[in-house]
Design an enzyme around this catalytic site. Structure first.
Site, mmCIF file in Angstrom:
data_model
loop_
_atom_site.group_PDB
_atom_site.id
_atom_site.type_symbol
_atom_site.label_atom_id
_atom_site.label_comp_id
_atom_site.label_asym_id
_atom_site.label_seq_id
_atom_site.Cartn_x
_atom_site.Cartn_y
_atom_site.Cartn_z
ATOM 1 N N PHE A 135 11.193 11.155 -52.270
ATOM 2 C CA PHE A 135 10.073 10.439 -51.653
ATOM 3 C C PHE A 135 9.717 10.961 -50.253
ATOM 4 O O PHE A 135 8.890 10.367 -49.570
ATOM 5 C CB PHE A 135 10.358 8.925 -51.607
ATOM 6 N N THR B 134 15.647 -2.698 -47.889
ATOM 7 C CA THR B 134 14.580 -1.688 -47.930
ATOM 8 C C THR B 134 13.502 -2.070 -48.931
ATOM 9 O O THR B 134 12.307 -1.960 -48.646
ATOM 10 C CB THR B 134 15.200 -0.320 -48.340
ATOM 11 N N ARG C 191 18.659 -5.054 -38.495
ATOM 12 C CA ARG C 191 18.587 -4.746 -39.932
ATOM 13 C C ARG C 191 18.670 -6.036 -40.761
ATOM 14 O O ARG C 191 18.058 -6.144 -41.827
ATOM 15 C CB ARG C 191 19.671 -3.738 -40.330
ATOM 16 N N HIS D 148 11.020 -0.398 -39.536
ATOM 17 C CA HIS D 148 12.158 0.527 -39.573
ATOM 18 C C HIS D 148 13.205 0.056 -38.578
ATOM 19 O O HIS D 148 12.855 -0.495 -37.528
ATOM 20 C CB HIS D 148 11.712 1.943 -39.170
ATOM 21 N N ASN E 55 7.040 -0.750 -46.209
ATOM 22 C CA ASN E 55 7.929 -1.903 -46.016
ATOM 23 C C ASN E 55 7.963 -2.423 -44.581
ATOM 24 O O ASN E 55 8.942 -3.009 -44.136
ATOM 25 C CB ASN E 55 9.329 -1.603 -46.566
ATOM 26 N N ARG F 134 10.812 -8.031 -44.188
ATOM 27 C CA ARG F 134 10.330 -7.246 -45.325
ATOM 28 C C ARG F 134 9.964 -8.143 -46.501
ATOM 29 O O ARG F 134 9.004 -7.859 -47.225
ATOM 30 C CB ARG F 134 11.366 -6.188 -45.703
HETATM 31 P P1 GDP Z 1 15.860 1.905 -44.519
HETATM 32 O O1 GDP Z 1 17.003 2.347 -43.652
HETATM 33 O O2 GDP Z 1 16.008 0.491 -45.032
HETATM 34 O O3 GDP Z 1 14.503 2.121 -43.862
HETATM 35 O O4 GDP Z 1 15.875 2.799 -45.845
HETATM 36 P P2 GDP Z 1 16.151 4.367 -46.099
HETATM 37 O O5 GDP Z 1 16.711 5.005 -44.849
HETATM 38 O O6 GDP Z 1 16.910 4.490 -47.365
HETATM 39 O O7 GDP Z 1 14.704 4.972 -46.364
HETATM 40 C C1 GDP Z 1 13.802 5.261 -45.313
HETATM 41 C C2 GDP Z 1 12.420 4.794 -45.714
HETATM 42 O O8 GDP Z 1 11.981 5.557 -46.845
HETATM 43 C C3 GDP Z 1 12.323 3.343 -46.202
HETATM 44 O O9 GDP Z 1 12.245 2.389 -45.166
HETATM 45 C C4 GDP Z 1 11.071 3.383 -47.033
HETATM 46 O O10 GDP Z 1 9.879 3.362 -46.233
HETATM 47 C C5 GDP Z 1 11.179 4.758 -47.698
HETATM 48 N N1 GDP Z 1 11.864 4.684 -49.019
HETATM 49 C C6 GDP Z 1 13.168 4.375 -49.277
HETATM 50 N N2 GDP Z 1 13.428 4.434 -50.592
HETATM 51 C C7 GDP Z 1 12.266 4.797 -51.189
HETATM 52 C C8 GDP Z 1 11.890 5.038 -52.551
HETATM 53 O O11 GDP Z 1 12.716 4.926 -53.475
HETATM 54 N N3 GDP Z 1 10.595 5.421 -52.773
HETATM 55 C C9 GDP Z 1 9.684 5.552 -51.755
HETATM 56 N N4 GDP Z 1 8.410 5.926 -52.072
HETATM 57 N N5 GDP Z 1 10.003 5.338 -50.468
HETATM 58 C C10 GDP Z 1 11.265 4.952 -50.175
#
Ligand code: GDP
Length: 137
Positions: A57, A91, A85, A115, A112, A102
């Site tokens: 992604f 997420t 968080r 961050h 979402n 969220r």
């Molecule tokens: P966070 O720490 O909760 O923000 O999550 P992550 O570090 O895993 O991912 C960073 C950001 O990527 C997330 O906040 C989402 O905006 C995006 N994201 C995470 N997982 C997905 C996914 O499976 N698909 C898509 N399209 N975006 C994702």
């Protein structure tokens, strides 16, 4: 005291949710040590999310994060990283607890709303990505 980087993402800014989210931050007892509106370029977003480079992604995420203005903030509180968080929620908004930002404001796992840094090392990198030491005195 601990500091963390928060972003009110472009989906939330576009829907005029920056005000309500900042209110929730203040109601939760965080100090806002720095805050700025930014419109990231694609390259800026790629640098910020460099750890996710290999994820499927990545292209979509960096396109979204550079699609419009966002608000970046440095939040301060005891245990700020975990506390922020927890207030954000999972997420994926479908999995986020009731009462989290969220759950309330996110449109999808990508769009979402917010961050937050996930560890002290990432908080230090992410705060330094947007703010100089002089802005944090
Ligand atoms: P966070 O720490 O909760 O923000 O999550 P992550 O570090 O895993 O991912 C960073 C950001 O990527 C997330 O906040 C989402 O905006 C995006 N994201 C995470 N997982 C997905 C996914 O499976 N698909 C898509 N399209 N975006 C994702």
């Amino acid at each position: 005291m601990e500091r963390t980087l928060a972003i009110i993402k472009p989906d939330a800014v576009e829907r005029r949710l920056a005000g309500p989210i900042i209110q929730r931050i203040e109601d939760a007892g965080f100090g806002i040590r720095a805050m700025r509106r930014v419109h990231l370029s694609k390259k800026d977003a790629e640098g910020f999310y460099a750890v996710h480079r290999a994820r499927p992604f990545f292209a979509s995420l960096t396109r979204f994060m550079s699609s419009g203005p966002a608000v970046v903030l440095v939040l301060e509180a005891p245990d700020a990283i975990k506390k922020w968080r927890t207030l954000m929620g999972a997420t994926d908004p479908a999995k986020a607890d009731a009462g989290t930002l969220r759950k309330e404001f996110a449109q999808s796992i990508e769009r979402n709303a917010t961050h937050g840094s996930d560890a002290p090392e990432t908080a230090a990198y992410e705060i330094g990505y947007f703010f100089s030491g002089l802005e944090l005195i």
